[in-house]
Design a protein around this motif. Structure first.
Motif, PDB file in Angstrom:
ATOM      1  N   GLU A 124      -0.216 -14.849  -8.374  1.00 40.15           N
ATOM      2  CA  GLU A 124       0.845 -14.285  -9.215  1.00 40.15           C
ATOM      3  C   GLU A 124       1.739 -13.381  -8.378  1.00 40.15           C
ATOM      4  OE1 GLU A 124      -1.387 -13.955 -13.532  1.00 40.15           O
ATOM      5  OE2 GLU A 124      -2.112 -12.695 -11.897  1.00 40.15           O
ATOM      6  N   PHE A 125       3.027 -13.335  -8.726  1.00 40.14           N
ATOM      7  CA  PHE A 125       3.984 -12.483  -8.032  1.00 40.14           C
ATOM      8  C   PHE A 125       3.762 -11.018  -8.395  1.00 40.14           C
ATOM      9  CE2 PHE A 125       6.665 -16.355  -7.637  1.00 40.14           C
ATOM     10  CZ  PHE A 125       7.025 -16.230  -6.305  1.00 40.14           C
ATOM     11  N   ILE A 126       3.783 -10.143  -7.383  1.00 38.90           N
ATOM     12  CA  ILE A 126       3.820  -8.706  -7.642  1.00 38.90           C
ATOM     13  C   ILE A 126       5.069  -8.134  -6.977  1.00 38.90           C
ATOM     14  CG2 ILE A 126       1.334  -8.423  -7.884  1.00 38.90           C
ATOM     15  CD1 ILE A 126       1.246  -7.272  -5.066  1.00 38.90           C
ATOM     16  N   ASP A 127       5.563  -7.046  -7.546  1.00 42.17           N
ATOM     17  CA  ASP A 127       6.787  -6.405  -7.075  1.00 42.17           C
ATOM     18  C   ASP A 127       6.603  -4.899  -7.263  1.00 42.17           C
ATOM     19  OD1 ASP A 127       9.331  -5.357  -6.708  1.00 42.17           O
ATOM     20  OD2 ASP A 127      10.363  -6.917  -7.819  1.00 42.17           O
ATOM     21  N   VAL A 128       6.536  -4.158  -6.157  1.00 39.80           N
ATOM     22  CA  VAL A 128       6.276  -2.714  -6.224  1.00 39.80           C
ATOM     23  C   VAL A 128       7.221  -2.004  -5.258  1.00 39.80           C
ATOM     24  CG1 VAL A 128       4.557  -0.874  -5.950  1.00 39.80           C
ATOM     25  CG2 VAL A 128       3.844  -3.149  -6.759  1.00 39.80           C
ATOM     26  N   SER A 129       7.865  -0.932  -5.721  1.00 36.32           N
ATOM     27  CA  SER A 129       8.825  -0.194  -4.906  1.00 36.32           C
ATOM     28  C   SER A 129       8.112   0.792  -3.982  1.00 36.32           C
ATOM     29  CB  SER A 129       9.804   0.569  -5.801  1.00 36.32           C
ATOM     30  OG  SER A 129       9.134   1.610  -6.491  1.00 36.32           O
ATOM     31  N   THR A 130       8.806   1.185  -2.915  1.00 30.23           N
ATOM     32  CA  THR A 130       8.243   2.184  -2.002  1.00 30.23           C
ATOM     33  C   THR A 130       8.115   3.536  -2.704  1.00 30.23           C
ATOM     34  OG1 THR A 130      10.493   2.544  -1.139  1.00 30.23           O
ATOM     35  CG2 THR A 130       9.042   1.082   0.120  1.00 30.23           C
ATOM     36  N   SER A 131       8.998   3.823  -3.667  1.00 31.02           N
ATOM     37  CA  SER A 131       8.893   5.094  -4.400  1.00 31.02           C
ATOM     38  C   SER A 131       7.602   5.132  -5.215  1.00 31.02           C
ATOM     39  CB  SER A 131      10.105   5.303  -5.303  1.00 31.02           C
ATOM     40  OG  SER A 131      10.196   4.279  -6.280  1.00 31.02           O
TER      41      SER A 131
ATOM     42  N   SER B 144      -4.521  -4.725  -5.082  1.00 29.13           N
ATOM     43  CA  SER B 144      -3.859  -5.617  -4.118  1.00 29.13           C
ATOM     44  C   SER B 144      -3.024  -4.808  -3.121  1.00 29.13           C
ATOM     45  CB  SER B 144      -2.962  -6.624  -4.845  1.00 29.13           C
ATOM     46  OG  SER B 144      -3.730  -7.521  -5.617  1.00 29.13           O
ATOM     47  N   LEU B 145      -2.395  -3.725  -3.588  1.00 29.35           N
ATOM     48  CA  LEU B 145      -1.625  -2.871  -2.681  1.00 29.35           C
ATOM     49  C   LEU B 145      -2.527  -2.303  -1.589  1.00 29.35           C
ATOM     50  CD1 LEU B 145       0.585  -0.928  -5.262  1.00 29.35           C
ATOM     51  CD2 LEU B 145       1.307  -2.795  -3.750  1.00 29.35           C
ATOM     52  N   TYR B 146      -3.728  -1.937  -1.978  1.00 28.97           N
ATOM     53  CA  TYR B 146      -4.680  -1.418  -0.988  1.00 28.97           C
ATOM     54  C   TYR B 146      -4.935  -2.465   0.099  1.00 28.97           C
ATOM     55  CZ  TYR B 146      -9.054  -0.174   1.247  1.00 28.97           C
ATOM     56  OH  TYR B 146     -10.018   0.087   2.194  1.00 28.97           O
ATOM     57  N   TRP B 147      -5.228  -3.705  -0.323  1.00 27.48           N
ATOM     58  CA  TRP B 147      -5.569  -4.737   0.662  1.00 27.48           C
ATOM     59  C   TRP B 147      -4.361  -5.165   1.478  1.00 27.48           C
ATOM     60  CZ3 TRP B 147     -10.299  -4.889   1.997  1.00 27.48           C
ATOM     61  CH2 TRP B 147     -11.284  -4.519   1.069  1.00 27.48           C
ATOM     62  N   LEU B 148      -3.171  -5.107   0.901  1.00 31.14           N
ATOM     63  CA  LEU B 148      -1.955  -5.358   1.676  1.00 31.14           C
ATOM     64  C   LEU B 148      -1.810  -4.295   2.768  1.00 31.14           C
ATOM     65  CD1 LEU B 148       0.492  -6.232  -1.234  1.00 31.14           C
ATOM     66  CD2 LEU B 148      -0.341  -7.825   0.503  1.00 31.14           C
ATOM     67  N   GLY B 149      -2.156  -3.033   2.406  1.00 33.31           N
ATOM     68  CA  GLY B 149      -2.081  -1.959   3.386  1.00 33.31           C
ATOM     69  C   GLY B 149      -3.107  -2.105   4.494  1.00 33.31           C
ATOM     70  N   VAL B 150      -4.300  -2.583   4.151  1.00 32.34           N
ATOM     71  CA  VAL B 150      -5.321  -2.844   5.164  1.00 32.34           C
ATOM     72  C   VAL B 150      -4.811  -3.892   6.158  1.00 32.34           C
ATOM     73  CG1 VAL B 150      -7.624  -3.816   5.564  1.00 32.34           C
ATOM     74  CG2 VAL B 150      -7.259  -2.177   3.691  1.00 32.34           C
ATOM     75  N   LYS B 151      -4.227  -4.955   5.620  1.00 35.22           N
ATOM     76  CA  LYS B 151      -3.723  -6.022   6.494  1.00 35.22           C
ATOM     77  C   LYS B 151      -2.542  -5.549   7.346  1.00 35.22           C
ATOM     78  CE  LYS B 151      -5.129 -10.188   4.021  1.00 35.22           C
ATOM     79  NZ  LYS B 151      -4.672 -11.494   3.499  1.00 35.22           N
ATOM     80  N   ALA B 152      -1.637  -4.760   6.715  1.00 34.12           N
ATOM     81  CA  ALA B 152      -0.467  -4.267   7.447  1.00 34.12           C
ATOM     82  C   ALA B 152      -0.884  -3.329   8.577  1.00 34.12           C
ATOM     83  CB  ALA B 152       0.479  -3.557   6.483  1.00 34.12           C
TER      84      ALA B 152
ATOM     85  N   VAL C 153       4.513  -0.801 -12.051  1.00 35.03           N
ATOM     86  CA  VAL C 153       4.480  -1.892 -11.089  1.00 35.03           C
ATOM     87  C   VAL C 153       4.821  -3.169 -11.858  1.00 35.03           C
ATOM     88  CG1 VAL C 153       2.776  -0.800  -9.591  1.00 35.03           C
ATOM     89  CG2 VAL C 153       2.007  -2.266 -11.466  1.00 35.03           C
ATOM     90  N   THR C 154       5.035  -4.248 -11.132  1.00 35.98           N
ATOM     91  CA  THR C 154       5.295  -5.536 -11.778  1.00 35.98           C
ATOM     92  C   THR C 154       4.327  -6.578 -11.267  1.00 35.98           C
ATOM     93  OG1 THR C 154       7.666  -5.040 -11.947  1.00 35.98           O
ATOM     94  CG2 THR C 154       7.009  -7.338 -12.253  1.00 35.98           C
ATOM     95  N   LEU C 155       3.610  -7.210 -12.175  1.00 34.64           N
ATOM     96  CA  LEU C 155       2.858  -8.427 -11.871  1.00 34.64           C
ATOM     97  C   LEU C 155       3.224  -9.435 -12.949  1.00 34.64           C
ATOM     98  CD1 LEU C 155      -0.710  -9.142 -10.693  1.00 34.64           C
ATOM     99  CD2 LEU C 155       0.080 -10.194 -12.801  1.00 34.64           C
ATOM    100  N   HIS C 156       3.807 -10.548 -12.536  1.00 32.41           N
ATOM    101  CA  HIS C 156       4.204 -11.582 -13.497  1.00 32.41           C
ATOM    102  C   HIS C 156       2.985 -12.439 -13.852  1.00 32.41           C
ATOM    103  CE1 HIS C 156       8.360 -10.489 -13.392  1.00 32.41           C
ATOM    104  NE2 HIS C 156       8.441 -10.665 -12.088  1.00 32.41           N
TER     105      HIS C 156
ATOM    106  N   ASN D 255      12.755  -1.645   0.653  1.00 29.57           N
ATOM    107  CA  ASN D 255      12.417  -0.581  -0.290  1.00 29.57           C
ATOM    108  C   ASN D 255      11.443  -1.050  -1.368  1.00 29.57           C
ATOM    109  OD1 ASN D 255      13.997  -2.169  -1.918  1.00 29.57           O
ATOM    110  ND2 ASN D 255      15.575  -0.642  -2.292  1.00 29.57           N
ATOM    111  N   ARG D 256      10.872  -2.259  -1.163  1.00 33.42           N
ATOM    112  CA  ARG D 256       9.858  -2.753  -2.101  1.00 33.42           C
ATOM    113  C   ARG D 256       9.056  -3.872  -1.444  1.00 33.42           C
ATOM    114  NH1 ARG D 256      12.536  -2.202  -6.130  1.00 33.42           N
ATOM    115  NH2 ARG D 256      11.002  -2.966  -7.621  1.00 33.42           N
ATOM    116  N   ILE D 257       7.854  -4.094  -1.944  1.00 36.24           N
ATOM    117  CA  ILE D 257       7.028  -5.219  -1.495  1.00 36.24           C
ATOM    118  C   ILE D 257       7.020  -6.258  -2.608  1.00 36.24           C
ATOM    119  CG2 ILE D 257       4.926  -3.953  -2.237  1.00 36.24           C
ATOM    120  CD1 ILE D 257       5.023  -6.605   0.547  1.00 36.24           C
ATOM    121  N   ILE D 258       7.458  -7.465  -2.290  1.00 33.30           N
ATOM    122  CA  ILE D 258       7.423  -8.589  -3.226  1.00 33.30           C
ATOM    123  C   ILE D 258       6.592  -9.670  -2.563  1.00 33.30           C
ATOM    124  CG2 ILE D 258       8.734 -10.316  -4.501  1.00 33.30           C
ATOM    125  CD1 ILE D 258      11.150  -8.437  -4.401  1.00 33.30           C
ATOM    126  N   THR D 259       5.457  -9.983  -3.164  1.00 33.23           N
ATOM    127  CA  THR D 259       4.565 -10.966  -2.564  1.00 33.23           C
ATOM    128  C   THR D 259       3.681 -11.568  -3.647  1.00 33.23           C
ATOM    129  OG1 THR D 259       2.972 -11.326  -0.774  1.00 33.23           O
ATOM    130  CG2 THR D 259       2.778  -9.253  -1.989  1.00 33.23           C
TER     131      THR D 259
END
Length: 409
Positions: free
Chosen positions: A252-259, A285-293, A227-230, A338-342
Motif C-alpha cells: 500500500e502507498f504511504i505518504d508522510v511529510s518531513t514535518s 514502516s517509517l522506522y524500518w525505512l529509517g533503518v534502511k536509509a 500520515v497517509t496510507l491508502h 519534503n515528504r516520503i512517498i513509497t
C-alpha cells in the motif's frame, strides 16, 4: 517462532452474524470503547477518549479518503458488469499522480460478471456532471494473477480520474456489510478529516472522531498529527494459507511529510497513540525505512520500501527509534524532498517488536485476518480475553462497529 510459521487457525473466534454492525450509530462519538490496560478491561465511549489519554501526548491519524471505487456498467442486453478499482499499476509514481490523470487511466481492478464481458468489447456509462454529459468507457487490457488491467477513458478530458469516480462510482462498503450502499454511506464511511483520495476502504478507527472530540483533545493539549496510507482491497483478503509464510501481504502507498517526522521525534519520550491499524503500520514502516536509509544512505528512492518480512530478517545492531527517524529525515533532506512517498507490505504478527507507539485505537476485526494478527502482536494472548469480553457484552463488530483502546504493557 518466526511469524512465517504461525498458523492463522490459531487466531480465530466465532463471530455471529448479528454481532456485525450493518449501520453506524446516529452519533459517531457515541460508539462504545473497550479499554485494555495492565491486563484489565473497562468500558467507556469515544466521546470521553480525552479522559483516557495523557495530557501533552500525541494522537496519530490516517487522513486517507475513500474513493467511490465501484463502477457499474450495464450492457445493451441488460447484464451488469461491476468494475472494482483496486489500485494503479506501477507506471504511476504514486496515488496522487494516478488520481489526477485526465482523459485516460489504466487501473488494476476486480470484475464482477467478467464472463459477460467479451474480449474487445468496450463498456460505456453515461451520466451528468455540472450540467454536462460525461461518457466513461472501459476496455479490457489483460488478466493479472488475481485481478484485471483495465483502461478507463472519458470525456470531457478535462476531468481528473478522481472527479470521474466521484460522479460515476459507488462507495465500496466491505463485503461483510450485507446490504446495498445508501446515500448516508458517502458521509459516514469517511472520517471527518479525510483529505487524500486513494483508499478503497476506510481507516475505520477514525470514524468515531468528531469536532467535539477534537475540541476536548485540544483542551487537554493532546496533539494531532496525520500520515497517509491508502488502504487497498487486500485489507479484506482472507488468509487462506495454512501458515503466514504462504500469505502474500498486499503493498500500500504511504505518504508522510518531513514535518510529521520531526513531530514524531519530539514525542518519542511521551505517549504516542495511533488511531487505526493503518496508522500503526505506517508509523512502524517509517522506522524500518529509517533503518534502511541509515544502512544504505545512497539507496535509490524507488528501492526504499518496506517488504513483508523486513522486521524479522534485517540483521545487524538494533537501531533506536530516534536514530531511525533521524536517518530518514537526513535521507530526504539530502535528496531535497519534503515528504516520503513509497510502498509498504509490512506484516505485523506475534513475534514483532514494536518500536514507537504505546497505545492503539482500533475496531474489532475479522477472525483469521492480518488485522487480528496485528492486535495479537500488540497485546499478546490477551487478545482472546478482549474479544471474548466484547462478544459477551454486545459490542458491535467490524467497520461500523465499536472499538477499543489498547495500551501496551
Amino acid at each position: 517462532m518466526h511469524p512465517k510459521d504461525l498458523s492463522v487457525h490459531d487466531f480465530t473466534y466465532e463471530l455471529p452474524e448479528q454481532k456485525i454492525a450493518r449501520y453506524p450509530l446516529p452519533e459517531r462519538d457515541s460508539s462504545r470503547l473497550l479499554i485494555y490496560k495492565d491486563g484489565a478491561i473497562s468500558e467507556n465511549i469515544y466521546r470521553n477518549i480525552h479522559e483516557l489519554l495523557s495530557p501533552g501526548s500525541l494522537l496519530l491519524f490516517n487522513n486517507t479518503k475513500v474513493v467511490a471505487a465501484r463502477l457499474l456498467f450495464q450492457k445493451p442486453t441488460g447484464a451488469v458488469v461491476e468494475i472494482f478499482c483496486l489500485e494503479p499499476p506501477p507506471q504511476y509514481a504514486d496515488m496522487t499522480t494516478a488520481m489526477n490523470q485526465k482523459g485516460r487511466v489504466t487501473w488494476i481492478c476486480l470484475i464482477g460478471g467478467a464472463s459477460k464481458w467479451k474480449p474487445g468489447q468496450i463498456l460505456e456509462k453515461r451520466m451528468e456532471y455540472n450540467g454536462e454529459e460525461v461518457l466513461l468507457q472501459a476496455r479490457y487490457l489483460g488478466k493479472e494473477k488475481d485481478s484485471f488491467a483495465i483502461e478507463l477513458s472519458w470525456s470531457p478530458v478535462s476531468l481528473t480520474f478522481a472527479e470521474v469516480l466521484h460522479v460515476a462510482g459507488n462507495i465500496p462498503l466491505p463485503p461483510y456489510i450485507k446490504r446495498t450502499v445508501e446515500q448516508t454511506d458517502s458521509e459516514r464511511y469517511q472520517t471527518i478529516y479525510a483529505n487524500s483520495e486513494g483508499s478503497v476502504a476506510a481507516p475505520t478507527a477514525g470514524l468515531h472522531f468528531t469536532d467535539a472530540v477534537f475540541a476536548e483533545l485540544d483542551r487537554k493539549h493532546i496533539h494531532r498529527e496525520y500520515v497517509t496510507l491508502h488502504v487497498g482491497a487486500g485489507t479484506f483478503k482472507p488468509v487462506k494459507a495454512d501458515t503466514m509464510g504462504e500469505h502474500p501481504m498486499h503493498a500500500e502507498f504511504i505518504d508522510v511529510s518531513t514535518s510529521t517526522l520531526e513531530c514524531l521525534l519530539q514525542y518519542l519520550n511521551k505517549q504516542i497513540t495511533v488511531v487505526g491499524t493503518t496508522s500503526l503500520r505506517t508509523l512502524e514502516s517509517l522506522y524500518w525505512l529509517g533503518v534502511k536509509a541509515g544502512r544504505q544512505p545512497n539507496l535509490p528512492l524507488e528501492e526504499l520500501v518496506v517488504h513483508q518480512w523486513d522486521p524479522y530478517e534485517l540483521n545487524g545492531t538494533p537501531v533506536p527509534a530516534k536514530a531511525a527517524l533521524e536517518n530518514l529525515l537526513q535521507y530526504l533532506q539530502k535528496k531535497g524532498l519534503n515528504r516520503i512517498i513509497t510502498k509498504t507490505s509490512l506484516l505485523i504478527a506475534p513475534g514483532y517488536k514494536f518500536q514507537i507507539p504505546q497505545a492503539l485505537v482500533t475496531n474489532f476485526h475479522q477472525p483469521q485476518s492480518t488485522l487480528l494478527l496485528l492486535v495479537a502482536a500488540f497485546v499478546g494472548n490477551d487478545w482472546r480475553k478482549i474479544y471474548s469480553y466484547a462478544l459477551e457484552n454486545d459490542f458491535r463488530f467490524l467497520s461500523y462497529g465499536d472499538g477499543c483502546l489498547l495500551l501496551r504493557q
